[in-house]
Design an enzyme around this catalytic site. Structure first.
Site, PDB file in Angstrom:
ATOM      1  N   ASN A   1     -33.095 -15.246  29.434  1.00  0.00           N
ATOM      2  CA  ASN A   1     -33.613 -16.119  30.497  1.00  0.00           C
ATOM      3  C   ASN A   1     -33.682 -15.315  31.787  1.00  0.00           C
ATOM      4  O   ASN A   1     -33.319 -14.135  31.809  1.00  0.00           O
ATOM      5  CB  ASN A   1     -32.724 -17.354  30.656  1.00  0.00           C
ATOM      6  CG  ASN A   1     -31.293 -16.957  30.955  1.00  0.00           C
ATOM      7  OD1 ASN A   1     -31.009 -16.350  31.970  1.00  0.00           O
ATOM      8  ND2 ASN A   1     -30.387 -17.282  30.033  1.00  0.00           N
TER       9      ASN A   1
ATOM     10  N   ASP B   1     -28.481 -20.582  25.078  1.00  0.00           N
ATOM     11  CA  ASP B   1     -27.970 -21.688  24.277  1.00  0.00           C
ATOM     12  C   ASP B   1     -28.113 -21.407  22.782  1.00  0.00           C
ATOM     13  O   ASP B   1     -27.370 -21.940  21.973  1.00  0.00           O
ATOM     14  CB  ASP B   1     -28.713 -22.979  24.624  1.00  0.00           C
ATOM     15  CG  ASP B   1     -28.361 -23.444  26.027  1.00  0.00           C
ATOM     16  OD1 ASP B   1     -27.165 -23.357  26.384  1.00  0.00           O
ATOM     17  OD2 ASP B   1     -29.260 -23.851  26.780  1.00  0.00           O
TER      18      ASP B   1
ATOM     19  N   PHE C   1     -21.478 -24.455  36.312  1.00  0.00           N
ATOM     20  CA  PHE C   1     -22.730 -24.636  37.043  1.00  0.00           C
ATOM     21  C   PHE C   1     -23.640 -25.547  36.227  1.00  0.00           C
ATOM     22  O   PHE C   1     -23.463 -25.681  35.020  1.00  0.00           O
ATOM     23  CB  PHE C   1     -23.423 -23.281  37.268  1.00  0.00           C
ATOM     24  CG  PHE C   1     -22.937 -22.569  38.490  1.00  0.00           C
ATOM     25  CD1 PHE C   1     -21.649 -22.066  38.545  1.00  0.00           C
ATOM     26  CD2 PHE C   1     -23.760 -22.418  39.593  1.00  0.00           C
ATOM     27  CE1 PHE C   1     -21.181 -21.422  39.674  1.00  0.00           C
ATOM     28  CE2 PHE C   1     -23.308 -21.774  40.737  1.00  0.00           C
ATOM     29  CZ  PHE C   1     -22.026 -21.273  40.782  1.00  0.00           C
TER      30      PHE C   1
ATOM     31  N   LYS D   1     -22.895 -33.396  32.623  1.00  0.00           N
ATOM     32  CA  LYS D   1     -22.302 -32.121  32.161  1.00  0.00           C
ATOM     33  C   LYS D   1     -20.807 -32.078  32.476  1.00  0.00           C
ATOM     34  O   LYS D   1     -20.000 -31.588  31.686  1.00  0.00           O
ATOM     35  CB  LYS D   1     -23.010 -30.938  32.818  1.00  0.00           C
ATOM     36  CG  LYS D   1     -24.233 -30.513  32.032  1.00  0.00           C
ATOM     37  CD  LYS D   1     -24.944 -29.312  32.575  1.00  0.00           C
ATOM     38  CE  LYS D   1     -26.287 -29.198  31.844  1.00  0.00           C
ATOM     39  NZ  LYS D   1     -27.223 -28.302  32.458  1.00  0.00           N
TER      40      LYS D   1
ATOM     41  N   LYS E   1     -18.501 -31.545  29.325  1.00  0.00           N
ATOM     42  CA  LYS E   1     -17.811 -30.258  29.161  1.00  0.00           C
ATOM     43  C   LYS E   1     -16.352 -30.328  29.602  1.00  0.00           C
ATOM     44  O   LYS E   1     -15.563 -29.464  29.267  1.00  0.00           O
ATOM     45  CB  LYS E   1     -18.555 -29.171  29.934  1.00  0.00           C
ATOM     46  CG  LYS E   1     -20.037 -29.097  29.514  1.00  0.00           C
ATOM     47  CD  LYS E   1     -20.654 -27.767  29.788  1.00  0.00           C
ATOM     48  CE  LYS E   1     -22.125 -27.744  29.408  1.00  0.00           C
ATOM     49  NZ  LYS E   1     -22.629 -26.404  29.187  1.00  0.00           N
TER      50      LYS E   1
HETATM   51  N1  CTP Z   1     -22.466 -22.556  29.555  1.00  0.00           N
HETATM   52  C1  CTP Z   1     -21.547 -21.902  28.779  1.00  0.00           C
HETATM   53  N2  CTP Z   1     -21.833 -21.611  27.479  1.00  0.00           N
HETATM   54  C2  CTP Z   1     -23.014 -21.956  26.937  1.00  0.00           C
HETATM   55  C3  CTP Z   1     -23.969 -22.632  27.740  1.00  0.00           C
HETATM   56  C4  CTP Z   1     -23.667 -22.920  29.036  1.00  0.00           C
HETATM   57  O1  CTP Z   1     -20.463 -21.585  29.280  1.00  0.00           O
HETATM   58  N3  CTP Z   1     -23.256 -21.656  25.681  1.00  0.00           N
HETATM   59  C5  CTP Z   1     -22.086 -22.898  30.933  1.00  0.00           C
HETATM   60  C6  CTP Z   1     -22.879 -22.194  32.020  1.00  0.00           C
HETATM   61  O2  CTP Z   1     -22.264 -20.961  32.389  1.00  0.00           O
HETATM   62  C7  CTP Z   1     -22.795 -23.210  33.145  1.00  0.00           C
HETATM   63  C8  CTP Z   1     -22.769 -24.538  32.413  1.00  0.00           C
HETATM   64  O3  CTP Z   1     -22.330 -24.268  31.103  1.00  0.00           O
HETATM   65  O4  CTP Z   1     -21.595 -23.095  33.865  1.00  0.00           O
HETATM   66  C9  CTP Z   1     -24.066 -25.295  32.344  1.00  0.00           C
HETATM   67  O5  CTP Z   1     -25.098 -24.451  31.900  1.00  0.00           O
HETATM   68  P1  CTP Z   1     -26.582 -24.987  31.830  1.00  0.00           P
HETATM   69  O6  CTP Z   1     -27.474 -23.893  31.344  1.00  0.00           O
HETATM   70  O7  CTP Z   1     -26.948 -25.687  33.100  1.00  0.00           O
HETATM   71  O8  CTP Z   1     -26.476 -26.150  30.767  1.00  0.00           O
HETATM   72  P2  CTP Z   1     -26.387 -26.178  29.228  1.00  0.00           P
HETATM   73  O9  CTP Z   1     -24.992 -26.483  28.827  1.00  0.00           O
HETATM   74  O10 CTP Z   1     -26.962 -24.939  28.642  1.00  0.00           O
HETATM   75  O11 CTP Z   1     -27.276 -27.457  28.875  1.00  0.00           O
HETATM   76  P3  CTP Z   1     -28.882 -27.651  29.002  1.00  0.00           P
HETATM   77  O12 CTP Z   1     -29.491 -26.316  28.683  1.00  0.00           O
HETATM   78  O13 CTP Z   1     -29.170 -28.688  28.009  1.00  0.00           O
HETATM   79  O14 CTP Z   1     -29.138 -28.105  30.410  1.00  0.00           O
END
Ligand code: CTP
Length: 443
Positions: free
Chosen positions: A214, A283, A328, A342, A346
């Protein structure tokens, strides 16, 4: 020593001089530190004494120079006495040899033994031939030392004593003195705390030349790590692939994939007081990585089977006990609502919610417009540089960790106190969910 005395006494720097031609520059460094009110004592390796006479350092420092583990009638165990006296251990110039010993915990002479026994922060100013610096063994040792939180001043590019031009020249005296003063001053409301920060994207390989990722730049996570170090924290930055300089005083662990980031972050979190997860973790990853470059004609990539990566934030939050975990949320709409979801899903203590569809808040931008979303409410922040957002987050963390003193970060950070705006805005309807800005005054 009584506390009041410790607070008012001059700072102590133990200056370790090892055997490089630049050893004579250590005299100027010593003088520069003294001009800043620092008390300096010197310890020399045998090779260094062949380049500059110990008597020179003795006269300049006003202290006996530590030269030997055993033959020093002023103290029964001179290396322990000096190791415990120091507020900072400065190795200048540092040879490849002393860095190798430090990285591997060797203690076979007075310098390496004293350094191993010294609990104070360490600053290393290397100087050597360019090939010695670039040698993979030296670079691996530098990486190990950085991971341990050792701070580096230089080396810089220039004409070297051997006549070659390249990286290996001792940093300027002023730079070394400034780095030492930074490390001595970096005592604040997070002194004694260990903070883990994640930053940047992850890469999930499809084949040896292609990966999923990304647009994360890593700027936010690096700014947070820098702010935490400036508040005195011991910081471990777990970074995905980005090309940003490692902030001063921060230990770095470089990773590529989400699985590596999970493993490095959970390891570092074991001894930590808090984690701030700013990385944009992929993800998903391809279910399998091809061991050869896939060919368009015979192995088209029309459909790549993906599997979900573990959620690092949720994993840490579940096992956090009394520790603090901050995450975040990168959103492109309904920002506050999604950040709340979230937070609940989480199970962390705070979410920094970000509308990444805004030009002033996107992955690569230097500014951010965030809201801090916790079970206690929402704090809206103005649009501000990422460095200032980082400062606000670190101050918030210090409060959450129960830090007793207000932040006194170096570099004029006190001026940022006003950035947590509108403390009264804690209700759902106080903010526009899409723009993240207050609804007040809007129709
Ligand atoms: N995060 C993480 N591990 C993952 C995915 C996300 O630790 N596998 C953490 C990111 O570092 C951030 C938070 O989760 O602190 C939210 O990440 P974000 O990309 O906004 O959300 P996602 O959990 O990936 O959900 P979505 O993509 O559906 O918005």
């Amino acid at each position: 020593m009584p506390l009041s005395q410790a607070a008012t006494r001059a700072k102590h720097v133990a200056l370790f001089v090892t055997g490089g031609i630049a050893a004579y520059k250590a005299c100027e460094v010593l003088r520069g530190l003294q001009k800043q009110g620092v008390d300096v004592r010197v310890c020399m390796s045998g090779a260094a004494t062949r380049l500059v006479a110990p008597r020179t350092f003795e006269a300049l420092s006003g202290h006996r120079v530590t030269l030997d583990l055993f033959e020093d009638e002023t103290s029964p165990i001179p290396h322990i006495e000096l190791a415990e006296w120091a507020d900072l251990a400065l190795v200048c110039p540092a040879t490849a040899n002393v860095m190798a010993k430090m990285a591997h915990g060797l203690a076979d002479d007075v310098v390496s033994t004293t350094l191993l026994a010294c609990p104070a922060p360490k600053l290393v100013a290397p100087a050597m031939n360019v090939h010695m610096w670039e040698n993979l063994a030296t670079q691996a040792n530098v990486e190990t030392l950085r991971q341990q939180g050792v701070l580096f001043a230089g080396p810089v590019v220039g004409r070297l004593a051997c006549g070659e031009v390249g990286t290996g020249k001792l940093a300027e005296v002023e730079q070394i003195v400034a780095a030492a003063m930074f490390r001595l001053r970096a005592a604040g409301d997070l002194t004694g705390k260990h903070i883990v920060v994640t930053a940047g994207p992850t890469h999930e390989a499809i084949d040896p030349v292609r990966y999923l990722s990304n647009a994360s730049s890593g700027k936010m996570g690096y700014a947070i790590a820098e702010a935490a170090a400036a508040h005195g924290a011991h910081v471990t930055l777990v970074s995905g692939p980005v090309s940003l300089p490692v902030p001063t005083g921060v230990g770095i662990v470089r990773v590529t994939t989400a699985a590596e980031m999970l493993s490095a972050t959970t390891d570092a979190f074991e001894l930590a007081d808090a984690a701030i997860l700013a990385a944009a973790v992929s993800d998903y990853r391809p279910a399998a990585e091809a061991d050869h470059k896939l060919k368009k004609a015979t192995e088209p990539l029309g459909e790549v089977k993906l599997v979900e990566n573990d959620d690092i934030l949720a994993t840490l939050s579940k096992n956090r006990g009394a520790r603090i975990v901050i995450g975040f949320a990168a959103e492109t709409g309904n920002v506050i609502q999604r950040a709340r979801e979230k937070l609940a899903k989480k199970g962390c203590d705070l979410i920094v919610a970000n509308d990444v569809s805004r030009a002033d808040s996107s992955f690569g931008s230097d500014t951010d417009t965030c809201a801090l979303v916790s079970p206690h409410g929402v704090e809206q922040l103005d649009t501000m540089p990422k460095s200032e957002v980082a400062e606000v987050i670190i101050r918030k963390l210090a409060t959450m960790l129960g830090a007793s003193e207000p932040a006194a970060a170096p570099g004029g950070a006190a001026a940022l106190g006003e950035t947590v705006l509108m403390p009264g805005l804690t209700g759902d309807d106080a903010l526009d969910e899409t723009t993240l800005m207050p609804k007040v005054g809007k129709e």
